[in-house]
Motif scaffolding. Sequence first.
Motif, PDB file in Angstrom:
ATOM      1  N   TYR A   1       0.710  -1.173   0.034  1.00  0.00           N
ATOM      2  CA  TYR A   1       0.098  -0.007   0.025  1.00  0.00           C
ATOM      3  C   TYR A   1       0.877   1.265   0.085  1.00  0.00           C
ATOM      4  O   TYR A   1       0.376   2.255  -0.583  1.00  0.00           O
ATOM      5  CB  TYR A   1      -1.010   0.112   1.156  1.00  0.00           C
ATOM      6  CG  TYR A   1      -2.126  -0.999   0.857  1.00  0.00           C
ATOM      7  CD1 TYR A   1      -3.095  -0.450   0.018  1.00  0.00           C
ATOM      8  CD2 TYR A   1      -2.264  -2.005   1.520  1.00  0.00           C
ATOM      9  CE1 TYR A   1      -4.357  -1.579  -0.095  1.00  0.00           C
ATOM     10  CE2 TYR A   1      -3.179  -3.088   1.377  1.00  0.00           C
ATOM     11  CZ  TYR A   1      -4.352  -2.586   0.463  1.00  0.00           C
ATOM     12  OH  TYR A   1      -5.237  -3.558   0.321  1.00  0.00           O
TER      13      TYR A   1
ATOM     14  N   THR B   1       2.859   1.284  -3.609  1.00  0.00           N
ATOM     15  CA  THR B   1       2.183   0.961  -4.880  1.00  0.00           C
ATOM     16  C   THR B   1       0.976   2.178  -4.852  1.00  0.00           C
ATOM     17  O   THR B   1       0.663   3.113  -5.793  1.00  0.00           O
ATOM     18  CB  THR B   1       1.425  -0.453  -4.958  1.00  0.00           C
ATOM     19  OG1 THR B   1       2.440  -1.230  -4.931  1.00  0.00           O
ATOM     20  CG2 THR B   1       0.608  -0.193  -6.258  1.00  0.00           C
ATOM     21  N   LEU B   2       0.242   2.366  -3.717  1.00  0.00           N
ATOM     22  CA  LEU B   2      -0.681   3.544  -3.843  1.00  0.00           C
ATOM     23  C   LEU B   2      -0.376   4.655  -3.046  1.00  0.00           C
ATOM     24  O   LEU B   2      -1.057   5.692  -3.002  1.00  0.00           O
ATOM     25  CB  LEU B   2      -1.923   3.101  -2.724  1.00  0.00           C
ATOM     26  CG  LEU B   2      -2.615   1.424  -3.649  1.00  0.00           C
ATOM     27  CD1 LEU B   2      -3.436   0.992  -2.831  1.00  0.00           C
ATOM     28  CD2 LEU B   2      -3.229   2.035  -4.985  1.00  0.00           C
TER      29      LEU B   2
ATOM     30  N   LEU C   1      -0.925   5.622 -10.301  1.00  0.00           N
ATOM     31  CA  LEU C   1      -1.211   4.294  -9.768  1.00  0.00           C
ATOM     32  C   LEU C   1      -1.393   3.300 -10.728  1.00  0.00           C
ATOM     33  O   LEU C   1      -0.743   2.137 -10.615  1.00  0.00           O
ATOM     34  CB  LEU C   1      -2.835   4.550  -9.132  1.00  0.00           C
ATOM     35  CG  LEU C   1      -3.285   2.896  -8.443  1.00  0.00           C
ATOM     36  CD1 LEU C   1      -2.263   2.426  -7.588  1.00  0.00           C
ATOM     37  CD2 LEU C   1      -4.637   3.307  -7.951  1.00  0.00           C
TER      38      LEU C   1
ATOM     39  N   ASP D   1      -5.102  -6.591  -4.395  1.00  0.00           N
ATOM     40  CA  ASP D   1      -3.936  -6.399  -3.417  1.00  0.00           C
ATOM     41  C   ASP D   1      -3.486  -7.703  -3.330  1.00  0.00           C
ATOM     42  O   ASP D   1      -3.782  -8.711  -3.942  1.00  0.00           O
ATOM     43  CB  ASP D   1      -4.485  -5.726  -2.220  1.00  0.00           C
ATOM     44  CG  ASP D   1      -5.130  -6.432  -1.145  1.00  0.00           C
ATOM     45  OD1 ASP D   1      -5.301  -7.688  -1.417  1.00  0.00           O
ATOM     46  OD2 ASP D   1      -5.169  -6.246   0.059  1.00  0.00           O
TER      47      ASP D   1
ATOM     48  N   ALA E   1     -10.152   1.886  -8.867  1.00  0.00           N
ATOM     49  CA  ALA E   1      -9.670   3.122  -9.089  1.00  0.00           C
ATOM     50  C   ALA E   1     -10.190   3.693 -10.068  1.00  0.00           C
ATOM     51  O   ALA E   1     -10.563   3.386 -10.951  1.00  0.00           O
ATOM     52  CB  ALA E   1      -8.000   3.053  -9.197  1.00  0.00           C
TER      53      ALA E   1
END
Length: 151
Positions: free
Chosen positions: A34, A37-38, A106, A139, A147
């Motif tokens: 997280y 990547t995010l 993203l 995930d 998204a």
Amino acid sequence: MEDDTSLGCMTDNSTRLDHVVLWVRDPVASADFYEKTLGMEPVRLTEFAAGAVSFPSVRLNDETIFDLMPLTLADGMKMVPGAAESAGHPVNHVCLALPADDFETLRARLEEGSVPVSDFSRDSFGARGTARRSFYFRDPDGNVFEARHYD
């Protein structure tokens, strides 16, 4: 005693999404996913690694966090009947609304990390009306995310 403003939190009492609890196999690896990547900020990760708290979180924004709950704690979920069985992913997906630039970033990060992504959907209904584009991904624990961007 600290007040809410010292914690960087909103102080009004309107209804908001506070947190989402995600079942994960490895909270440290999930927090890493997280974060990298995010772009989410880990919360209580050091405390979790030291055994001081039972799970870490990642911050989506000033108002919302995702708790990364270890699957090993599922049997202890007794707040309502059947809570322990929620570790079977009964949630269809969680949707993140992003600015257009962050949406593109993203998708590029996911592709660079070899995370499979869906084709684009267009003109999907959501909380803010019609989103211009969206896509889906999982995930590392199989939780499905959408998204999207509205602008």
